[in-house]
Design a protein around this motif. Sequence first.
Motif, PDB file in Angstrom:
ATOM      1  N   LEU A  71      48.819  62.683   8.697  1.00 25.94           N
ATOM      2  CA  LEU A  71      49.703  62.480   9.845  1.00 25.94           C
ATOM      3  C   LEU A  71      49.319  61.250  10.643  1.00 25.94           C
ATOM      4  O   LEU A  71      49.795  61.049  11.748  1.00 25.94           O
ATOM      5  CB  LEU A  71      49.644  63.720  10.749  1.00 25.94           C
ATOM      6  CG  LEU A  71      49.986  65.042  10.071  1.00 25.94           C
ATOM      7  CD1 LEU A  71      49.789  66.190  11.045  1.00 25.94           C
ATOM      8  CD2 LEU A  71      51.402  65.029   9.534  1.00 25.94           C
ATOM      9  N   SER A  83      44.455  66.251   9.711  1.00 24.12           N
ATOM     10  CA  SER A  83      45.913  66.184   9.594  1.00 24.12           C
ATOM     11  C   SER A  83      46.416  67.127   8.506  1.00 24.12           C
ATOM     12  O   SER A  83      47.482  67.746   8.647  1.00 24.12           O
ATOM     13  CB  SER A  83      46.360  64.749   9.299  1.00 24.12           C
ATOM     14  OG  SER A  83      45.986  64.352   7.990  1.00 24.12           O
ATOM     15  N   THR A  91      47.576  65.124  15.988  1.00 23.13           N
ATOM     16  CA  THR A  91      46.278  65.003  15.325  1.00 23.13           C
ATOM     17  C   THR A  91      45.291  64.222  16.188  1.00 23.13           C
ATOM     18  O   THR A  91      44.128  64.610  16.336  1.00 23.13           O
ATOM     19  CB  THR A  91      46.434  64.303  13.962  1.00 23.13           C
ATOM     20  OG1 THR A  91      47.411  65.012  13.184  1.00 23.13           O
ATOM     21  CG2 THR A  91      45.108  64.289  13.216  1.00 23.13           C
TER      22      THR A  91
END
Length: 340
Positions: free
Chosen positions: A27, A141, A169
Amino acid sequence: MNFSIPSLMHNTMYFPPQNSTTLPESLIEGPLQYPWYHVHRESVFPGISDSLASLLGNVIAYWVVSLSYHVLDISGWKWLEKYRIQESDEVTSRNLVTKGRVVREVAFQQFLQTTFGYIWLNSVSESVNFRNHAADLRQLSGTVSRFALPLLGEERAQLLLSAYGPRITYGLYWWAIPITQFIIALLILDTYQYFLHRMFHEVKFFYKHFHSVHHRLYVPYAFGALYGHPFEGAILDGLGATLAHTLAGLSDRQGILLFAFATYKTVDDHCGYYFPWHPIHMLFGNNAEYHDIHHQHAGIKSNYSQPLFIHWDVILGTRMTMEQLREKKGLSKKKHIKTA
């Protein structure tokens, strides 16, 4: 979580295309960004390892804070008298140990605790130099993605993580997790110190041979906060803070903050003053006034909690308020405490 320089090979991670039929594995996109508090070098203080800095910071915090309060003690400022918990002349008339001896024994304890603390931290801590934050963020993530799928469903999870995945995140890694670890460490420290402190009072052998040394200071003052038997200092203060650091999974850099803050709070709890406008006195019910009750004969079997919260005293029925102390001693409310 440990914060130090990451490997530059992993400073960039990429976000999968938004038309992907599966959740993104990573992410994080673009160059790795650090929060304002991150010190981007091998150690916070050049030439001093973070583990050593966490121990030395503890000693420095103790003497800076306690000597600041000592300046107030000797200032002669009349406006301070209304904030003094006990009469100033009682420090010499009621206490059973000289200030010179207190200074020598506190310094000796700090030498022992710093030495053994350094050995302990270096034996249990893995090397965190050049920590790979990018790899850690990538791993986190993936965890976020795996939790989002069953909670939100694939379509909603995809939309949420596509729009906010990097922010989520980043916030977890640099803020939520370290803050949670720090709070857990404080709760561990408080729990450990409550039950051990109570044991030192309620088991006669431990009180007579160890903890009674600290209670020679019937009227506490700041630089006497850690005055006590070396054995008690080692297992109550030294081991307690080290266990909290280790069990909460703190990095050495987090340890700098933990040890310095816990030391500051301990000194402040023995300072002999209660300032109603002081942020720490306002924030924590466990303050100088609260702990001073414990140092008096009428309250010596109460207020075991230290150094931050009072929940164990409340839960287990060992809390004594100022009003209860006055009632027990038959004192007027003209002053916070006025010993007979």
